[in-house]
Write a protein that holds these residues in place. Structure first.
Motif, PDB file in Angstrom:
ATOM      1  N   GLU A   1       0.805  -1.217   0.000  1.00  0.00           N
ATOM      2  CA  GLU A   1       0.000   0.000   0.000  1.00  0.00           C
ATOM      3  C   GLU A   1       0.841   1.270   0.000  1.00  0.00           C
ATOM      4  O   GLU A   1       0.350   2.343  -0.344  1.00  0.00           O
ATOM      5  CB  GLU A   1      -0.928   0.029   1.229  1.00  0.00           C
TER       6      GLU A   1
ATOM      7  N   GLY B   1       2.085   2.841   2.626  1.00  0.00           N
ATOM      8  CA  GLY B   1       1.776   3.751   3.722  1.00  0.00           C
ATOM      9  C   GLY B   1       2.897   3.973   4.709  1.00  0.00           C
ATOM     10  O   GLY B   1       2.894   4.970   5.436  1.00  0.00           O
TER      11      GLY B   1
ATOM     12  N   ASN C   1       1.904   5.465  10.805  1.00  0.00           N
ATOM     13  CA  ASN C   1       2.618   6.574  10.174  1.00  0.00           C
ATOM     14  C   ASN C   1       1.814   7.852  10.399  1.00  0.00           C
ATOM     15  O   ASN C   1       0.722   8.015   9.867  1.00  0.00           O
ATOM     16  CB  ASN C   1       2.796   6.324   8.672  1.00  0.00           C
TER      17      ASN C   1
ATOM     18  N   SER D   1       2.158   9.990   3.766  1.00  0.00           N
ATOM     19  CA  SER D   1       1.847   8.608   3.404  1.00  0.00           C
ATOM     20  C   SER D   1       1.671   8.505   1.899  1.00  0.00           C
ATOM     21  O   SER D   1       1.034   9.359   1.276  1.00  0.00           O
ATOM     22  CB  SER D   1       0.565   8.136   4.103  1.00  0.00           C
TER      23      SER D   1
ATOM     24  N   PHE E   1       0.118   5.995   0.582  1.00  0.00           N
ATOM     25  CA  PHE E   1      -1.047   5.137   0.408  1.00  0.00           C
ATOM     26  C   PHE E   1      -1.992   5.743  -0.632  1.00  0.00           C
ATOM     27  O   PHE E   1      -2.381   6.896  -0.540  1.00  0.00           O
ATOM     28  CB  PHE E   1      -1.760   4.975   1.748  1.00  0.00           C
TER      29      PHE E   1
ATOM     30  N   GLU F   1     -10.446   1.862   3.381  1.00  0.00           N
ATOM     31  CA  GLU F   1      -9.578   3.038   3.282  1.00  0.00           C
ATOM     32  C   GLU F   1      -9.706   3.897   4.535  1.00  0.00           C
ATOM     33  O   GLU F   1      -8.709   4.371   5.092  1.00  0.00           O
ATOM     34  CB  GLU F   1      -9.945   3.862   2.053  1.00  0.00           C
TER      35      GLU F   1
ATOM     36  N   ARG G   1      -7.989   2.340   7.444  1.00  0.00           N
ATOM     37  CA  ARG G   1      -6.530   2.387   7.306  1.00  0.00           C
ATOM     38  C   ARG G   1      -5.989   3.776   7.624  1.00  0.00           C
ATOM     39  O   ARG G   1      -4.842   3.912   8.081  1.00  0.00           O
ATOM     40  CB  ARG G   1      -6.151   1.979   5.888  1.00  0.00           C
ATOM     41  N   THR G   2      -6.772   4.817   7.386  1.00  0.00           N
ATOM     42  CA  THR G   2      -6.276   6.196   7.530  1.00  0.00           C
ATOM     43  C   THR G   2      -7.029   6.966   8.608  1.00  0.00           C
ATOM     44  O   THR G   2      -7.126   8.185   8.545  1.00  0.00           O
ATOM     45  CB  THR G   2      -6.389   6.933   6.191  1.00  0.00           C
TER      46      THR G   2
ATOM     47  N   TRP H   1      -3.999   9.398  10.389  1.00  0.00           N
ATOM     48  CA  TRP H   1      -2.785   8.600  10.413  1.00  0.00           C
ATOM     49  C   TRP H   1      -2.968   7.364   9.542  1.00  0.00           C
ATOM     50  O   TRP H   1      -4.088   6.920   9.294  1.00  0.00           O
ATOM     51  CB  TRP H   1      -2.463   8.123  11.841  1.00  0.00           C
ATOM     52  N   TYR H   2      -1.856   6.793   9.113  1.00  0.00           N
ATOM     53  CA  TYR H   2      -1.897   5.535   8.376  1.00  0.00           C
ATOM     54  C   TYR H   2      -1.580   4.401   9.343  1.00  0.00           C
ATOM     55  O   TYR H   2      -0.493   4.341   9.921  1.00  0.00           O
ATOM     56  CB  TYR H   2      -0.887   5.529   7.221  1.00  0.00           C
ATOM     57  N   TRP H   3      -2.553   3.499   9.528  1.00  0.00           N
ATOM     58  CA  TRP H   3      -2.404   2.368  10.438  1.00  0.00           C
ATOM     59  C   TRP H   3      -2.010   1.143   9.624  1.00  0.00           C
ATOM     60  O   TRP H   3      -2.758   0.702   8.748  1.00  0.00           O
ATOM     61  CB  TRP H   3      -3.705   2.116  11.189  1.00  0.00           C
ATOM     62  N   THR H   4      -0.845   0.593   9.912  1.00  0.00           N
ATOM     63  CA  THR H   4      -0.317  -0.481   9.070  1.00  0.00           C
ATOM     64  C   THR H   4      -1.017  -1.819   9.278  1.00  0.00           C
ATOM     65  O   THR H   4      -1.000  -2.669   8.401  1.00  0.00           O
ATOM     66  CB  THR H   4       1.183  -0.694   9.338  1.00  0.00           C
TER      67      THR H   4
END
Length: 556
Positions: free
Chosen positions: A308, A310, A367, A371, A373, A383, A386-387, A391-394
């Motif tokens: 992705e 991210g 993150n 990102s 992503f 989506e 994930r965001t 934030w971007y959550w892995t």
């Protein structure tokens, strides 16, 4: 490494091969030049333009082993402004059909070997092309003189979709991560610089091309650096060194347990007689990386970077054993407690590397900065998850030491990564729930003794039922949609399924106990039979975890 201007698209990288008559693609049936591979890609791009229905999303599915047709169609999609969905041949039945239809593939490229997987599937509006057939060759023949840039569905641009690669998550069904030409060209360029790829290199592609590792970390940097690519239809540990010598390979990538399989081969006096200089991948483990270097004389570089885009972790020369490195350029990575949203404290490590405060230090890698992503295809809920919170959550568990180095610790919740494949527990639970003796089923990850995860299932039996390992194994063998990585390695028989106050399965307690619990646990052999995990077997198993430096992961 050949350097002109930095490529902005993968289409540009394909076009650069035109007129280059050096070796470009090596495979079991021969050798093709860079020019020939570009020529084959251009022919398929022109065919694709004519076959794609008007108004359809320019997506094609590729259900192939690592044959020359796979990079031909990757190149064709790049030139035509189309996108490839890599279809995983370990998927089965309705789940396989769902992958093809979800990504709006109107054309599916496959081969005779995979036709049995498609029998009985309902794929409305999907045209199937079977490589190596007379019909296929006849379709291609009129386009033999095509050149790069002559035919396109959409003009290739940095923001053009090129890959739709499936990844699994807690929502169950695999999600198709969007990868654009610009991001992929940049990733290939970065790796080519990092590993000083030149036209004298030969990149050995033995990991499956439907997986991001082989395309992003192997094929793309070879394109950027002008290196040749050598294909292995399917990974074979026993044939690895023979292939390396035959192709003159200098670089390869790996995921999951591939390194362990190579180390399990019989040592030979000529183990160090080869051209390899580097291996790049994930989840080898520090112990096996050291063993690989000692036996084969090849350095392994571990990396972390989701398809992705991210978040990424970059290894530096001072990275300690067991760690992956620090945050990549531009990333603001933190290990976050998902329950509180606060940063976890630094890990406390014993002199031997054991994690002393796992319950507090392990959290999800997030993150908080820039990102890359680019979203999931037709999955806004995934989506958003994930965001969340900007934030971007892995979805990956990590811990961080006091110096800022990051250590991988597994997958969150019901995510599993088995032998390089991302799986979702909900999918496996739905299959196991068909077993008539089961009253309740929970599937979760336990750490593998070497890398990644293994599947564990807790089963609560119906009243009066007695667990029969033979009957359970037979049941699994008859499930058409049970992928090759999905069968539970461990089965725990519980009197009652543990639940939370809201009557949800208490997965945390199940994962925490793993296979070291008072309930009966059955262990699956490589042949598929289940035997009791008795004390002697458990002792041997735990010794393997200790030898691999992963015993601490069982106590989280």
């Amino acid at each position: 490494m050949r350097t002109t201007t930095a490529p902005e698209t993968v289409a540009e990288l394909i076009a650069r091969q035109w007129g280059d008559h050096r070796p470009g693609l090596k495979h079991e049936d021969g050798l093709l030049t860079h020019h020939r591979t570009a020529q084959e890609a251009a022919a398929r791009a022109a065919l694709l333009v004519d076959l794609m229905p008007p108004g359809a999303e320019p997506h094609l599915g590729v259900l192939l082993d690592n044959t020359p047709e796979f990079p031909f169609w990757l190149g064709a999609a790049a030139l035509a402004g189309a996108a490839v969905a890599g279809i995983n041949p370990t998927r089965r039945g309705p789940e396989l059909a769902r992958d093809i239809l979800h990504t709006d593939c109107r054309i599916l490229i496959t081969e005779r070997a995979h036709l049995p997987l498609l029998r009985g599937l309902d794929l409305p509006g999907v045209r199937v092309l079977v490589t190596g057939t007379e019909e296929y060759e006849a379709l291609l023949a009129p386009y033999a003189a095509a050149k790069p840039g002559e035919a396109a569905l959409r003009a290739p641009a940095p923001d053009s979709r090129l890959l739709l690669y499936f990844t699994s998550g807690s929502t169950g069904a695999p999600k198709a991560a969007i990868c654009t030409q610009g991001r992929l060209a940049a990733a290939g360029s970065a790796l080519a610089r990092q590993f000083t790829v030149t036209p004298d290199d030969v990149h050995y592609v033995c990991m499956p091309l439907f997986h991001g590792n082989a395309v992003i970390a192997d094929w793309l940097p070879a394109l950027v650096g002008g290196a040749a690519v050598a294909l292995r239809r399917r990974f074979s540990a026993s044939a690895f060194l023979d292939d390396v010598r035959a192709y003159g390979a200098t670089y390869f990538t790996y995921v999951g347990r591939a390194i362990q399989y190579l180390l399990a081969t019989e040592p030979r006096p000529d183990d160090r007689t080869h051209t390899l200089r580097l291996g790049f991948g994930t989840e080898a483990g520090a112990v096996d990386a050291a063993r690989f270097a000692e036996r084969f004389g090849v350095r392994l570089v571990e990396g972390y970077g989701a398809t992705e885009g991210g978040a990424s972790v970059q290894r530096t020369p001072d990275t300690p054993p067991g760690a992956l490195g620090r945050a990549g350029a531009g990333d603001d990575l933190a290990v976050i407690d998902p329950e509180t949203g606060t940063e976890c404290p630094p890990a406390l490590l014993a002199p031997d590397g054991r994690l002393l405060n796992g319950s507090a230090a392990i959290g999800e890698l997030v993150n908080r900065g820039r990102s890359l992503f680019e979203g999931y295809w037709r999955n806004p809920d995934a989506e958003a998850d994930r965001t969340r919170d900007g934030w971007y959550w892995t979805g990956d568990l990590f811990f961080r030491d006091a110096a800022g180095f990051l250590y991988f610790a597994g997958r969150t919740d019901d995510r599993l990564r088995v032998d390089s494949e991302n799986l979702a527990a909900a999918v496996i639970e739905n299959i196991l729930a068909r077993w008539t003796d089961a009253a309740a089923v929970a599937v979760y990850a336990v750490p593998d003794e070497v890398a990644g995860d293994q599947v564990m299932a807790a089963l609560a039996l119906r009243e009066g039922a007695v667990f029969s390992p033979e009957a359970f194994a037979a049941f699994l063998s008859h499930q058409p949609d049970l992928g090759t990585k999905m069968a539970p390695r461990y089965v725990r028989i519980v009197g009652a399924m543990p639940t939370t106050a809201t009557n949800k399965v208490h997965r945390v307690s199940l994962r925490r106990a793993g296979f070291r619990c008072e309930d009966p646990v059955w262990h699956r052999s490589p042949a598929g039979a289940y035997t009791p995990l008795d004390p002697p077997t458990l002792t041997t198993l735990l010794a393997t975890y200790k030898a691999q430096g992963r015993l601490n992961l069982l106590a989280r």
